[in-house]
Design an enzyme around this catalytic site. Sequence first.
Site, PDB file in Angstrom:
ATOM      1  CG  ASP A 236      46.831 -11.560  28.318  1.00  0.00           C
ATOM      2  OD1 ASP A 236      47.175 -12.745  28.497  1.00  0.00           O
ATOM      3  OD2 ASP A 236      47.006 -10.663  29.169  1.00  0.00           O
TER       4      ASP A 236
ATOM      5  N   GLY B 284      54.961 -25.206  32.144  1.00  0.00           N
ATOM      6  CA  GLY B 284      54.268 -26.447  32.504  1.00  0.00           C
ATOM      7  C   GLY B 284      53.788 -26.488  33.945  1.00  0.00           C
TER       8      GLY B 284
ATOM      9  CE  LYS C 261      40.748 -11.921  33.136  1.00  0.00           C
ATOM     10  NZ  LYS C 261      40.989 -10.472  32.843  1.00  0.00           N
TER      11      LYS C 261
ATOM     12  CB  ILE D 146      49.895 -20.972  26.065  1.00  0.00           C
ATOM     13  CG1 ILE D 146      51.392 -21.115  25.747  1.00  0.00           C
ATOM     14  CG2 ILE D 146      49.684 -20.061  27.270  1.00  0.00           C
ATOM     15  CD1 ILE D 146      52.036 -19.831  25.233  1.00  0.00           C
ATOM     16  CB  VAL D 147      51.751 -26.097  27.969  1.00  0.00           C
ATOM     17  CG1 VAL D 147      52.696 -26.679  29.018  1.00  0.00           C
ATOM     18  CG2 VAL D 147      50.357 -26.697  28.121  1.00  0.00           C
ATOM     19  CG  ASP D 148      55.720 -20.175  29.131  1.00  0.00           C
ATOM     20  OD1 ASP D 148      56.808 -20.641  28.780  1.00  0.00           O
ATOM     21  OD2 ASP D 148      55.553 -18.962  29.315  1.00  0.00           O
TER      22      ASP D 148
HETATM   23  C1  PRP Z   1      48.807 -18.627  30.942  1.00  0.00           C
HETATM   24  C2  PRP Z   1      48.102 -19.827  30.357  1.00  0.00           C
HETATM   25  C3  PRP Z   1      48.376 -20.918  31.339  1.00  0.00           C
HETATM   26  C4  PRP Z   1      49.699 -20.514  31.944  1.00  0.00           C
HETATM   27  C5  PRP Z   1      50.790 -21.375  31.410  1.00  0.00           C
HETATM   28  O1  PRP Z   1      47.966 -17.998  31.859  1.00  0.00           O
HETATM   29  O2  PRP Z   1      46.721 -19.600  30.183  1.00  0.00           O
HETATM   30  O3  PRP Z   1      47.353 -21.017  32.307  1.00  0.00           O
HETATM   31  O4  PRP Z   1      49.945 -19.147  31.592  1.00  0.00           O
HETATM   32  O5  PRP Z   1      52.037 -21.019  31.950  1.00  0.00           O
HETATM   33  P1  PRP Z   1      53.015 -22.067  32.614  1.00  0.00           P
HETATM   34  O6  PRP Z   1      53.046 -23.271  31.726  1.00  0.00           O
HETATM   35  O7  PRP Z   1      54.339 -21.341  32.646  1.00  0.00           O
HETATM   36  O8  PRP Z   1      52.516 -22.389  33.978  1.00  0.00           O
HETATM   37  P2  PRP Z   1      48.203 -16.514  32.377  1.00  0.00           P
HETATM   38  O9  PRP Z   1      48.866 -16.564  33.721  1.00  0.00           O
HETATM   39  O10 PRP Z   1      48.915 -15.723  31.318  1.00  0.00           O
HETATM   40  O11 PRP Z   1      46.749 -15.985  32.628  1.00  0.00           O
HETATM   41  P3  PRP Z   1      45.539 -15.749  31.565  1.00  0.00           P
HETATM   42  O12 PRP Z   1      45.160 -17.103  31.018  1.00  0.00           O
HETATM   43  O13 PRP Z   1      44.470 -15.154  32.410  1.00  0.00           O
HETATM   44  O14 PRP Z   1      46.042 -14.831  30.488  1.00  0.00           O
END
Ligand code: PRP
Length: 188
Positions: free
Chosen positions: A170, A116, A54, A112-114
């Site tokens: 969020d 990856g 989302k 966001i890219v956490d």
């Molecule tokens: C977040 C974000 C990415 C993902 C990145 O989504 O929107 O899709 O995490 O994380 P990564 O780089 O460690 O793979 P989230 O799972 O929090 O869902 P949301 O977007 O519905 O909040």
Amino acid sequence: MLVTAMKCETFVAHEDPEVLISEADIQARVLELAEQISKDYEDCDELVMVGVLKGSFIFLADLSRALTIPRVIEFIAVSSYGRGSRPSGAVRLVMDVRGNIEGKHVLIVEDIVDTGHTLKYLIGMLDSHRPATVRTCALVRKAERAEVDVPVDYLGFDIPDKWVVGYGLDYAEKNRTLPYIGTITPFD
Ligand code: PRP
């Protein structure tokens, strides 16, 4: 009839978010990204922007409206196993794009890219639809958290490894609609 205000539980963190990136800075950077993307794709018939639900919904809305090139919007949804302090890295497709993207220029739009893992999975997954090109755009990236090497072609900001909320991001589904990006200390 007397209507009383609903009392809702909204406390999900120890304190209000502390501003990390202001609304003005976000808006200015979104315009810069839109200008660059519009320039890079000016010779293309159409850009397919794929928002990742989302979290990307606000960034995608602002970015797409600031482009000066023909564009269409798609959404995709994924779920990460083990999301939390110890994500496993496994990603599952929940909803695919609706339109046919074969032969199209595709831009994945992430909040966001956490680690990856999600973006890496999405590039591979969308590549299987045989588009002309696949590029990536993310508003923020936590470079210190990277577990896999994944290209971010258009990046808003590199940020420190803190829990961030706002502008689509969020914590436990709260604070997505803040106009700025702030940091919080989540409950354990
Ligand atoms: C977040 C974000 C990415 C993902 C990145 O989504 O929107 O899709 O995490 O994380 P990564 O780089 O460690 O793979 P989230 O799972 O929090 O869902 P949301 O977007 O519905 O909040």
